[in-house]
Design an enzyme around this catalytic site. Structure first.
Site, short mmCIF file in Angstrom:
data_model
loop_
_atom_site.label_atom_id
_atom_site.label_comp_id
_atom_site.label_asym_id
_atom_site.label_seq_id
_atom_site.Cartn_x
_atom_site.Cartn_y
_atom_site.Cartn_z
N HIS A 104 -7.18 -6.38 10.34
CA HIS A 104 -7.11 -6.07 8.91
C HIS A 104 -5.73 -6.39 8.33
O HIS A 104 -4.74 -6.45 9.05
CB HIS A 104 -7.49 -4.60 8.65
N GLU A 127 -9.68 -2.70 5.73
CA GLU A 127 -10.23 -2.57 7.07
C GLU A 127 -11.53 -3.35 7.22
O GLU A 127 -12.07 -3.88 6.25
CB GLU A 127 -10.40 -1.09 7.37
N ASP A 167 -7.45 -4.58 14.59
CA ASP A 167 -8.83 -4.95 14.25
C ASP A 167 -8.88 -6.07 13.22
O ASP A 167 -9.90 -6.33 12.61
CB ASP A 167 -9.62 -3.73 13.74
N ASP A 176 0.82 -1.21 0.00
CA ASP A 176 0.00 0.00 0.00
C ASP A 176 0.85 1.27 0.00
O ASP A 176 2.07 1.22 0.15
CB ASP A 176 -0.95 0.01 1.20
#
Length: 262
Positions: free
Chosen positions: A141, A146, A139, A70
């Site tokens: 991801h 996400e 979380d 990313d």
């Protein structure tokens, strides 16, 4: 899925680095080894081991092609918080990889959607990712996929949640308002297309997510749970990250690793 548990982050990182180095070295005289790479704090121990092995003459990246996961939209490669900059500072400037073999999404691309399409095409042109190294958010991801992201998603533009911005604020003077609101990211489907996936997880802050990823079902609210469907996935973690796993789960994975064949 294999879950490999080490006493601490340093030993988990060392195991992962040695495992990946072995995979790279096994292809040294064959076709190029295509390696997916992450940023963030999780892989830093692995990158330090890569650099050490390279300096000791045990690992060469001459035959490696890399694709990063990313990049923030709006940050030039020269920006200290861009992932281009991160990768150069923490890995690429210290190894013998050819610059033309490094692929990182361009956060300054005038046509971001086209940039994403071309990135997927570039991966395909190299024959696909052989091994994707990744980390995991608190979380659950992977990359910037996400909670709620499609498990079939491809490289695309992603708006970042406030939780992700808060988590990354430490890189932006502690101010989440300075964190870019959008990024370019490979999709869950892009990661799942890799022939092998290795994830490094460490710390108590990741324990709840690791429990969901390992013990619960496949769920787009915990995107890394997709690994349950991957034919060759490894999660390497430290003891702290296992705090919310069942005792039986930890015992099971430790038992099978005693006689596991890599």
């Amino acid at each position: 899925m294999r879950l490999i548990i080490h006493p601490d982050y340093e030993r988990a990182s060392r195991w992962a680095a040695n495992y990946i180095a072995g995979r790279i070295n096994s292809c040294r005289d064959a076709k190029p080894f295509v390696l997916g790479l992450p940023t963030g704090s999780s892989p830093l121990g692995i990158y330090r081991e890569f650099v050490k092995m390279h300096k000791e003459g045990k690992l060469s990246f001459k035959n490696v092609r890399t694709f990063n996961m990313d990049e923030y939209i709006g940050l030039p490669a020269s920006h200290p918080q861009s992932y281009h900059y991160f990768m150069m500072e923490n890995l690429f400037n210290h190894i013998d990889i050819e610059r033309q073999h490094i692929h990182i999404l361009d956060g300054m691309a005038k046509e971001p959607e086209k940039e994403c399409k071309l990135y997927e095409e570039a991966i395909s042109a190299e024959g696909g990712i052989e091994l994707f190294l990744g980390g995991m958010g608190s979380d659950g991801h992977i990359a910037f996929n996400e909670p709620g992201s499609s498990l079939a998603s491809r490289t695309r533009i992603k708006t970042l949640t406030e939780e992700t911005k808060a988590a990354n604020a430490r890189f932006f003077d502690g101010e989440s308002s300075k964190v870019p609101v959008t990024a370019l990211t490979v999709g869950v489907g892009t990661v799942m297309d890799a022939r092998e996936v290795v994830i490094i997880v460490n710390g108590r802050s990741k324990a709840r997510a690791l429990r969901a990823v390992v013990e619960e079902g496949v769920n787009h609210m915990w995107t890394l749970s997709c690994l349950q469907m991957h034919p060759k996935a490894i999660i390497v973690c430290d003891e702290d990250a296992t705090e919310e796993l069942k005792v039986g789960t930890v015992k099971y994975f430790k038992d099978i690793e005693k006689n596991a064949v890599s």
